[in-house]
Scaffold this motif. Sequence first.
Motif, PDB file in Angstrom:
ATOM      1  N   LYS A  97       2.820 -15.570  -0.769  1.00 51.11           N
ATOM      2  CA  LYS A  97       3.851 -16.130  -1.659  1.00 51.11           C
ATOM      3  C   LYS A  97       3.958 -15.409  -3.002  1.00 51.11           C
ATOM      4  N   ALA A  98       2.828 -15.054  -3.608  1.00 52.96           N
ATOM      5  CA  ALA A  98       2.853 -14.454  -4.946  1.00 52.96           C
ATOM      6  C   ALA A  98       3.491 -13.071  -4.952  1.00 52.96           C
ATOM      7  N   SER A  99       3.580 -12.426  -3.809  1.00 57.49           N
ATOM      8  CA  SER A  99       4.134 -11.068  -3.743  1.00 57.49           C
ATOM      9  C   SER A  99       5.608 -11.029  -3.378  1.00 57.49           C
ATOM     10  N   GLN A 100       6.189 -12.169  -3.081  1.00 55.06           N
ATOM     11  CA  GLN A 100       7.604 -12.178  -2.698  1.00 55.06           C
ATOM     12  C   GLN A 100       8.445 -11.666  -3.857  1.00 55.06           C
ATOM     13  N   GLY A 101       9.465 -10.857  -3.539  1.00 51.69           N
ATOM     14  CA  GLY A 101      10.337 -10.303  -4.558  1.00 51.69           C
ATOM     15  C   GLY A 101       9.837  -9.001  -5.153  1.00 51.69           C
ATOM     16  N   THR A 104       6.807  -7.951   1.049  1.00 51.65           N
ATOM     17  CA  THR A 104       5.907  -9.096   1.024  1.00 51.65           C
ATOM     18  C   THR A 104       4.789  -8.871   2.037  1.00 51.65           C
ATOM     19  N   PRO A 105       3.531  -8.818   1.578  1.00 50.22           N
ATOM     20  CA  PRO A 105       2.429  -8.697   2.531  1.00 50.22           C
ATOM     21  C   PRO A 105       2.515  -9.825   3.553  1.00 50.22           C
ATOM     22  N   ASN A 106       2.194  -9.480   4.791  1.00 48.77           N
ATOM     23  CA  ASN A 106       2.297 -10.477   5.849  1.00 48.77           C
ATOM     24  C   ASN A 106       1.168 -10.334   6.843  1.00 48.77           C
ATOM     25  N   ILE A 107       0.873 -11.444   7.491  1.00 51.58           N
ATOM     26  CA  ILE A 107      -0.098 -11.498   8.582  1.00 51.58           C
ATOM     27  C   ILE A 107       0.679 -11.926   9.815  1.00 51.58           C
ATOM     28  N   LEU A 146      -2.516  -7.384   9.301  1.00 55.64           N
ATOM     29  CA  LEU A 146      -2.109  -7.527   7.905  1.00 55.64           C
ATOM     30  C   LEU A 146      -1.323  -6.272   7.549  1.00 55.64           C
ATOM     31  N   THR A 147      -0.115  -6.448   7.022  1.00 56.92           N
ATOM     32  CA  THR A 147       0.696  -5.314   6.586  1.00 56.92           C
ATOM     33  C   THR A 147       1.058  -5.532   5.117  1.00 56.92           C
ATOM     34  N   ALA A 148       0.857  -4.488   4.318  1.00 61.10           N
ATOM     35  CA  ALA A 148       1.151  -4.557   2.885  1.00 61.10           C
ATOM     36  C   ALA A 148       1.468  -3.157   2.384  1.00 61.10           C
ATOM     37  N   THR A 176       0.614  -0.023   0.206  1.00 60.65           N
ATOM     38  CA  THR A 176      -0.741   0.445  -0.104  1.00 60.65           C
ATOM     39  C   THR A 176      -1.199  -0.069  -1.470  1.00 60.65           C
ATOM     40  N   SER A 177      -0.286  -0.226  -2.406  1.00 63.61           N
ATOM     41  CA  SER A 177      -0.636  -0.726  -3.742  1.00 63.61           C
ATOM     42  C   SER A 177      -0.992  -2.213  -3.741  1.00 63.61           C
ATOM     43  N   GLN A 178      -0.628  -2.951  -2.679  1.00 68.35           N
ATOM     44  CA  GLN A 178      -0.903  -4.387  -2.602  1.00 68.35           C
ATOM     45  C   GLN A 178      -2.159  -4.700  -1.793  1.00 68.35           C
ATOM     46  N   LEU A 179      -2.633  -3.733  -1.034  1.00 67.89           N
ATOM     47  CA  LEU A 179      -3.665  -3.997  -0.030  1.00 67.89           C
ATOM     48  C   LEU A 179      -4.908  -4.661  -0.605  1.00 67.89           C
ATOM     49  N   GLN A 180      -5.431  -4.144  -1.704  1.00 75.87           N
ATOM     50  CA  GLN A 180      -6.666  -4.705  -2.248  1.00 75.87           C
ATOM     51  C   GLN A 180      -6.494  -6.161  -2.694  1.00 75.87           C
ATOM     52  N   ASP A 181      -5.273  -6.545  -3.050  1.00 75.86           N
ATOM     53  CA  ASP A 181      -5.015  -7.912  -3.489  1.00 75.86           C
ATOM     54  C   ASP A 181      -5.040  -8.919  -2.349  1.00 75.86           C
ATOM     55  N   VAL A 182      -4.823  -8.456  -1.106  1.00 77.55           N
ATOM     56  CA  VAL A 182      -4.693  -9.396   0.013  1.00 77.55           C
ATOM     57  C   VAL A 182      -5.720  -9.171   1.130  1.00 77.55           C
ATOM     58  N   LEU A 183      -6.509  -8.115   1.039  1.00 77.42           N
ATOM     59  CA  LEU A 183      -7.446  -7.781   2.117  1.00 77.42           C
ATOM     60  C   LEU A 183      -8.500  -8.863   2.330  1.00 77.42           C
ATOM     61  N   GLU A 184      -9.041  -9.412   1.267  1.00 76.22           N
ATOM     62  CA  GLU A 184     -10.057 -10.463   1.419  1.00 76.22           C
ATOM     63  C   GLU A 184      -9.458 -11.706   2.087  1.00 76.22           C
ATOM     64  N   ASP A 185      -8.224 -12.040   1.755  1.00 79.55           N
ATOM     65  CA  ASP A 185      -7.545 -13.165   2.411  1.00 79.55           C
ATOM     66  C   ASP A 185      -7.439 -12.911   3.918  1.00 79.55           C
ATOM     67  N   PHE A 186      -7.106 -11.678   4.292  1.00 80.09           N
ATOM     68  CA  PHE A 186      -6.991 -11.335   5.708  1.00 80.09           C
ATOM     69  C   PHE A 186      -8.349 -11.486   6.401  1.00 80.09           C
TER      70      PHE A 186
END
Length: 170
Positions: free
Chosen positions: A37-41, A45-48, A143-145, A147-157
């Motif tokens: 949600k925080a990355s929308q816009g 948008t990172p997605n699983i 998980l697709t993001a 490359t600049s977003q990956l570290q922000d969402v990898l732990e969630d994945f």
Amino acid sequence: MPGTLPVPLEIELPQGWESAPPDKVGAPHAAFVALHKASQGQGFTPNITVTGHTIEGSPGLHRLAEESVQRLRENVGAVDIVKRTEVGTSSAPGLVDAPGIVQNLRIQAAVNEQPMELAQSQFILVLENEKQRSELVQIEVALTAKTSQLQDVLEDFQDFVAALRPATQT
């Protein structure tokens, strides 16, 4: 119409993620999609995504991983394999006795007609169908993001994958 899983799974979303209808977010073959949600816009948008299907015979994990890469190349664009590792049950404690493979990919894609470099982390596992013991199923969690977003969402994945469980029979 979204895809279905040949075996039911219990899914727990990490905080900050919400499920989305697969066919509405461009993933019509997925059985489940979650968006960060925080990355929308932010352009992407990172997605699983979770997909699954029955497999014939006993294909090796590396072959299944190669087939996944080939599908991406055919449908999305250039794909580079960054890393591929076989994993055991300690990496996915909810999926006991499920052999799996994790692969990290770099994808050159067009998003809204703009070139974009994406990172994808896939967890591919093979399960025996509880209802039909002779049947094997492949589950792919990705998980697709950017490359600049990956570290922000990898732990969630990683938390998402660790929490996956076969659904209990009721």
